[in-house]
Design an enzyme around this catalytic site. Structure first.
Site, PDB file in Angstrom:
ATOM      1  CG  MET A  64       8.500   6.868  -7.932  1.00 35.01           C
ATOM      2  SD  MET A  64       6.922   6.908  -8.763  1.00 35.01           S
ATOM      3  CE  MET A  64       7.199   8.347  -9.802  1.00 35.01           C
ATOM      4  CB  SER A  65      10.577   4.004  -2.071  1.00 35.61           C
ATOM      5  OG  SER A  65      10.406   3.429  -0.789  1.00 35.61           O
TER       6      SER A  65
ATOM      7  CD  GLN B 143       7.379  -7.679   3.692  1.00 38.99           C
ATOM      8  OE1 GLN B 143       6.584  -8.491   3.230  1.00 38.99           O
ATOM      9  NE2 GLN B 143       7.936  -6.735   2.931  1.00 38.99           N
TER      10      GLN B 143
ATOM     11  N   GLY C 264       0.813  -1.217   0.000  1.00 39.27           N
ATOM     12  CA  GLY C 264       0.000   0.000   0.000  1.00 39.27           C
ATOM     13  C   GLY C 264       0.842   1.261   0.000  1.00 39.27           C
ATOM     14  CB  ALA C 265       1.930   3.983   1.193  1.00 37.43           C
ATOM     15  CG  LEU C 266      -1.156   1.555  -3.742  1.00 39.99           C
ATOM     16  CD1 LEU C 266      -2.372   1.139  -4.574  1.00 39.99           C
ATOM     17  CD2 LEU C 266      -0.122   0.433  -3.734  1.00 39.99           C
TER      18      LEU C 266
ATOM     19  CG  HIS D 261       2.960   0.449  -5.436  1.00 39.38           C
ATOM     20  ND1 HIS D 261       3.168   1.536  -4.616  1.00 39.38           N
ATOM     21  CD2 HIS D 261       3.593  -0.586  -4.842  1.00 39.38           C
ATOM     22  CE1 HIS D 261       3.871   1.170  -3.561  1.00 39.38           C
ATOM     23  NE2 HIS D 261       4.162  -0.121  -3.675  1.00 39.38           N
TER      24      HIS D 261
HETATM   25  P1  AMP Z   1       5.917  -2.587  -1.710  1.00 36.03           P
HETATM   26  O1  AMP Z   1       4.560  -1.963  -1.560  1.00 36.03           O
HETATM   27  O2  AMP Z   1       7.042  -1.671  -1.395  1.00 36.03           O
HETATM   28  O3  AMP Z   1       6.008  -3.934  -1.032  1.00 36.03           O
HETATM   29  O4  AMP Z   1       6.073  -2.894  -3.254  1.00 36.03           O
HETATM   30  C1  AMP Z   1       5.139  -3.679  -3.948  1.00 36.03           C
HETATM   31  C2  AMP Z   1       5.682  -4.002  -5.310  1.00 36.03           C
HETATM   32  O5  AMP Z   1       5.931  -2.791  -6.013  1.00 36.03           O
HETATM   33  C3  AMP Z   1       7.012  -4.755  -5.242  1.00 36.03           C
HETATM   34  O6  AMP Z   1       7.032  -5.738  -6.273  1.00 36.03           O
HETATM   35  C4  AMP Z   1       8.012  -3.657  -5.514  1.00 36.03           C
HETATM   36  O7  AMP Z   1       9.224  -4.113  -6.077  1.00 36.03           O
HETATM   37  C5  AMP Z   1       7.255  -2.793  -6.487  1.00 36.03           C
HETATM   38  N1  AMP Z   1       7.789  -1.422  -6.525  1.00 36.03           N
HETATM   39  C6  AMP Z   1       7.956  -0.589  -5.474  1.00 36.03           C
HETATM   40  N2  AMP Z   1       8.519   0.566  -5.884  1.00 36.03           N
HETATM   41  C7  AMP Z   1       8.714   0.447  -7.224  1.00 36.03           C
HETATM   42  C8  AMP Z   1       9.277   1.294  -8.219  1.00 36.03           C
HETATM   43  N3  AMP Z   1       9.759   2.503  -7.942  1.00 36.03           N
HETATM   44  N4  AMP Z   1       9.312   0.852  -9.504  1.00 36.03           N
HETATM   45  C9  AMP Z   1       8.838  -0.397  -9.807  1.00 36.03           C
HETATM   46  N5  AMP Z   1       8.310  -1.234  -8.900  1.00 36.03           N
HETATM   47  C10 AMP Z   1       8.243  -0.824  -7.635  1.00 36.03           C
END
Ligand code: AMP
Length: 282
Positions: A184-185, A63, A33-35, A39
């Protein structure tokens, strides 16, 4: 149309079963989330490969290590649902639904979980592998999309899917970046304006090393130093800067000559925020 929201594992399984029985391929994107646009690119990719796109939103306690950011990890389900117009189904379970009383089974991946983030986040990949296995078993998707942003996670998941004979195609999506290069994160939200500026050291360092590599440099130490030159002045602390094999994740040590296709990978802290980034070159 906004996606249908389900909270219970059984309802998630049934909704995916129904889509399949109506003739759709199911595409699946697990998230916490926090898309952001990274995402959403994964969701579009899933949609382009399957008629029915399911997204999970679950901040997976298994995790996170003690002292990590589980408690303050950004959560915004209404905002996420509004962004997920292109998805058909959202699964947002409670932790107690994914790990009910009596739950004991864990999925542990060996060597791929050991390098890079492994020593810095003990138990992290076991938590990831376990929750992703549970989610894949529930959804039974034809295709599941993961980001290369979490390169080691993607490698671990490919291994799990192969080793457990899970009938799903795993697709890795390229990293989506801000205009200035920052990957992006969801954790970028933690950064103050000055930390946000310093965080550019990661993508700049990787870009500098990638330029050297493309110009023919294969000396592991020189490549690492090119990353470090941008990161050292800006990071609060560095977990690792490594040059690793794209499949085995085995690293090239200083003094060694790298292969012709490598992953440049970094994890560091800027202020209190742990950031990762990588680049596949060659
Ligand atoms: P998360 O919500 O951080 O667990 O990420 C969920 C999915 O989105 C995972 O497969 C991540 O690798 C992917 N993801 C997160 N940030 C990015 C990004 N900047 N570019 C591509 N994929 C991403």
């Amino acid at each position: 149309m906004p996606p249908v929201l389900v909270r219970e594992p059984e309802a998630f399984r049934q909704a995916c079963d129904r889509a399949r029985s109506l003739g759709s391929r199911v595409g699946f994107v697990p998230t916490m989330g926090a898309l952001h646009d990274g995402h959403l690119a994964l969701v579009r990719e899933a949609r382009s490969r399957a008629g029915f796109a399911a997204v999970s939103i679950f901040v997976n306690p298994a995790q996170f290590g003690p002292g990590e950011d589980l408690g303050r990890y950004p959560r915004d389900l209404p905002g996420d649902l509004a962004k997920l117009d292109g998805a058909d189904l959202v699964f947002a379970p409670a932790a107690a639904a994914m790990y009910p009383v009596g739950d004991e089974t864990r999925v542990r991946v060996g060597a791929l979980a050991e390098p890079l983030c492994g020593p810095f986040r003990p138990g992290h990949f076991e938590g990831v592998a376990t929750v992703v296995t549970k989610l894949l078993v529930l959804a039974g998707p034809c295709v599941a999309v993961f980001g290369q942003k979490d390169y080691q996670q993607l490698a671990v998941i490919r291994r799990v899917v192969t080793d457990l004979f899970l009938p799903v195609e795993v697709v890795g999506h390229s990293i989506i970046r801000e205009a200035d290069g920052l990957a992006m994160s969801s954790r970028n939200a933690y950064l103050s304006p000055s930390e946000r500026e310093r965080a550019l050291g990661l993508s700049r360092g990787l870009a500098a090393a990638a330029r050297l590599f493309e110009a023919g440099q294969r000396d592991a130490k020189a490549l690492r130093e090119a990353v470090l030159a941008e990161v050292l002045p800006r990071a609060t602390s560095i977990d690792y800067v490594e040059i690793v094999h794209p499949e085995s994740l085995v690293r090239w040590r200083d003094g060694e000559r790298t292969g012709d296709r490598v992953v440049l990978a970094i994890a560091c802290r800027v202020g209190g925020t742990r950031l990762i980034d990588n680049r596949v070159v060659g």
